[in-house]
Enzyme design. Structure first.
Site, short mmCIF file in Angstrom:
data_model
loop_
_atom_site.label_atom_id
_atom_site.label_comp_id
_atom_site.label_asym_id
_atom_site.label_seq_id
_atom_site.Cartn_x
_atom_site.Cartn_y
_atom_site.Cartn_z
NE ARG A 58 -2.78 0.59 3.44
CZ ARG A 58 -2.14 1.15 4.46
NH1 ARG A 58 -1.65 2.36 4.37
NH2 ARG A 58 -1.98 0.49 5.59
CE1 TYR A 111 -15.64 10.99 -16.21
CE2 TYR A 111 -14.53 10.84 -14.09
CZ TYR A 111 -15.33 10.29 -15.07
OH TYR A 111 -15.82 9.02 -14.90
CG ASP A 183 -7.72 15.43 -15.80
OD1 ASP A 183 -7.03 14.81 -16.64
OD2 ASP A 183 -8.75 14.95 -15.28
N1 LCS Z 1 -10.13 12.78 -15.66
C1 LCS Z 1 -10.65 12.68 -16.89
C2 LCS Z 1 -10.41 13.77 -17.88
C3 LCS Z 1 -11.42 11.57 -17.22
O1 LCS Z 1 -11.92 11.49 -18.45
C4 LCS Z 1 -11.65 10.56 -16.24
C5 LCS Z 1 -12.49 9.37 -16.55
C6 LCS Z 1 -11.09 10.71 -14.98
C7 LCS Z 1 -10.33 11.83 -14.72
C8 LCS Z 1 -11.27 9.68 -13.90
O2 LCS Z 1 -10.46 8.58 -14.17
P1 LCS Z 1 -10.82 7.04 -13.77
O3 LCS Z 1 -11.06 7.02 -12.33
O4 LCS Z 1 -12.03 6.66 -14.55
O5 LCS Z 1 -9.58 6.32 -14.18
N2 LCS Z 1 -13.26 9.52 -17.70
C9 LCS Z 1 -14.17 8.72 -18.13
C10 LCS Z 1 -14.96 8.98 -19.25
O6 LCS Z 1 -14.90 9.99 -19.95
N3 LCS Z 1 -15.79 7.99 -19.46
O7 LCS Z 1 -15.67 7.01 -18.51
C11 LCS Z 1 -14.63 7.43 -17.59
#
Ligand code: LCS
Length: 393
Positions: A58, A111, A183
């Site tokens: 962890r 997101y 991001d």
């Molecule tokens: N940041 C962005 C720009 C993302 O598109 C996503 C997930 C995340 C953070 C979060 O990441 P995760 O925990 O899913 O690895 N985006 C998604 C999307 O556009 N469709 O399904 C998940």
């Protein structure tokens, strides 16, 4: 031997390699939860941070560490922390910088869950959040308050493909001593390196381009100073959104071909965006590689290429959009993005359905908006699929 002056692809292939006693060319999967100390003194020194080594998965693990070193090298950072998911990274970032009475400024169209976690959870602990259109740097400055502790931007945004000028926002934020996190999921380090533009922290959903094969969920934070690394690492270890060694191995493997995949998908996307823009059934196309994109000039300056994510509106609104999605055959109707396969989805009814209609409108997510993640298939086949599906509208 790669070093931080090596080219991007050399770093992608070699950075982070872990030398084991057998000379394995690829970092092995250290599928162990815990590590044996040589003796009591060794254990004490590891816990005190006086000696480098591994204690418990962890907290850290050689396979995970290899991936972290590779990610740091790709984003021109000094170190990185891998997480179980992109949202694990988002949560740890916010938990590290925000406490009772603090304030965060964020891009309105981030997101959905990145916004949702602030509105639904951090708000309960007395954290205020202001969501604005960060494509206007002066709006960022106007939103800064005495208690602002973090500015969190996403560029280009998911799924509205709006850009924020990272250099300008970082310059403004730093005048007030506020750190900026970006991001960078949509661009990947192939096309944009926020740390080089003045940002303090980069976030990735590794689930997307960096792993690239739609078979792993993961996240990361990349930093450029030791103090921020320690602060974020502590949160990761306490909250427990750590990556798993097998997951780390897959992302590590995927990252080696990152630029090959990103550049092929981008080549396809440029052709497809131009084709869609001419199509009679398409109302509009938003893609940073088109001269019609309102921030085309910023895209040229800030990104090394427009990438492979676009959104477009079909004439006929919601119903036409649904018909298109039910008619595509090669493109898969699925959320997520950045994999080798072409994916299509409808944010208003899927990824952003959890937002209130007002928040959706503020974020620019209109009902007819279709998000398209272009893959690395032959472009003729993707175009033929779109053509037959658009014909059915
Ligand atoms: N940041 C962005 C720009 C993302 O598109 C996503 C997930 C995340 C953070 C979060 O990441 P995760 O925990 O899913 O690895 N985006 C998604 C999307 O556009 N469709 O399904 C998940």
């Amino acid at each position: 031997m790669e070093n931080n002056k090596s080219g991007f692809d050399t770093r992608a292939v070699h950075a982070g390699d872990f030398k084991d006693q057998f000379g394995a060319v690829v970092t092995p999967i250290y599928q162990t939860s815990t590590f044996e100390f040589r003796n009591a003194e060794h254990g004490a020194r590891l816990f005190a941070g006086e000696e480098e080594g591994f204690i418990y998965t962890r907290i850290g693990n050689p396979t995970i560490r290899s991936l972290e070193k590779k990610l740091a090298a790709l984003e021109n950072g000094t170190d990185a922390i891998a997480f179980a998911s992109g949202m694990g990274a988002v949560s740890a970032l916010f938990a590290s910088f925000l406490g009772q009475g603090d304030h965060i400024i964020s891009t309105a169209a981030v997101y959905g869950p990145s916004r949702g976690i602030l509105e639904s959870y951090f708000s309960r602990f007395g954290v205020a959040a202001t969501f604005i259109d960060t494509s206007d740097p002066f709006a960022v400055e106007r939103a800064i308050a005495n208690n602002t502790k973090l500015i969190y931007i996403e560029t280009p945004t998911n799924p509205t493909i709006k850009l924020t000028d990272i250099e300008q926002v970082a310059a403004i934020a730093h005048q007030y001593g506020i750190p900026v996190a970006v991001d960078n999921t949509f661009s990947s380090p192939v096309l944009q390196n926020p740390l080089d533009l003045g940002a303090d922290i980069v976030l990735h959903s590794l689930t997307k381009f960096i792993n690239g094969h739609a078979d792993v969920v993961g996240g990361a934070l990349i930093v450029k100073d030791e103090e921020t690394y320690k602060r974020l690492h502590k949160t990761m270890a306490y909250f427990g959104a750590n990556m798993d060694p097998h997951q780390a191995y897959l992302v590590y493997r995927g990252a080696k071909t990152l630029s090959l995949r990103v550049l092929k998908a981008q080549e396809n996307a440029i052709t497809i965006a131009r084709w869609l823009e001419e199509h009679p059934k398409v109302e509009w196309v938003r893609y940073p590689g088109l001269e019609s994109h309102p921030q085309y000039e910023l895209a040229q300056r800030q990104m090394r290429g427009p990438g492979s994510m676009m959104s477009f509106g079909v004439k006929g609104g919601l119903q036409a959009g649904k018909k298109l999605m039910d008619s595509v055959q090669l493109a898969k109707l699925a959320v997520s993005l950045g994999g080798v396969e072409t994916l299509i989805q409808h944010p208003a009814s899927m990824t952003h359905a959890g937002l209130t209609p007002e928040a959706r409108a503020q974020a620019g997510i209109t009902d007819e908006l279709i998000r398209f993640s272009v893959g690395i298939e032959d472009v003729e086949d993707i175009l033929a699929d779109l053509e037959q599906a658009l014909e059915k509208i």
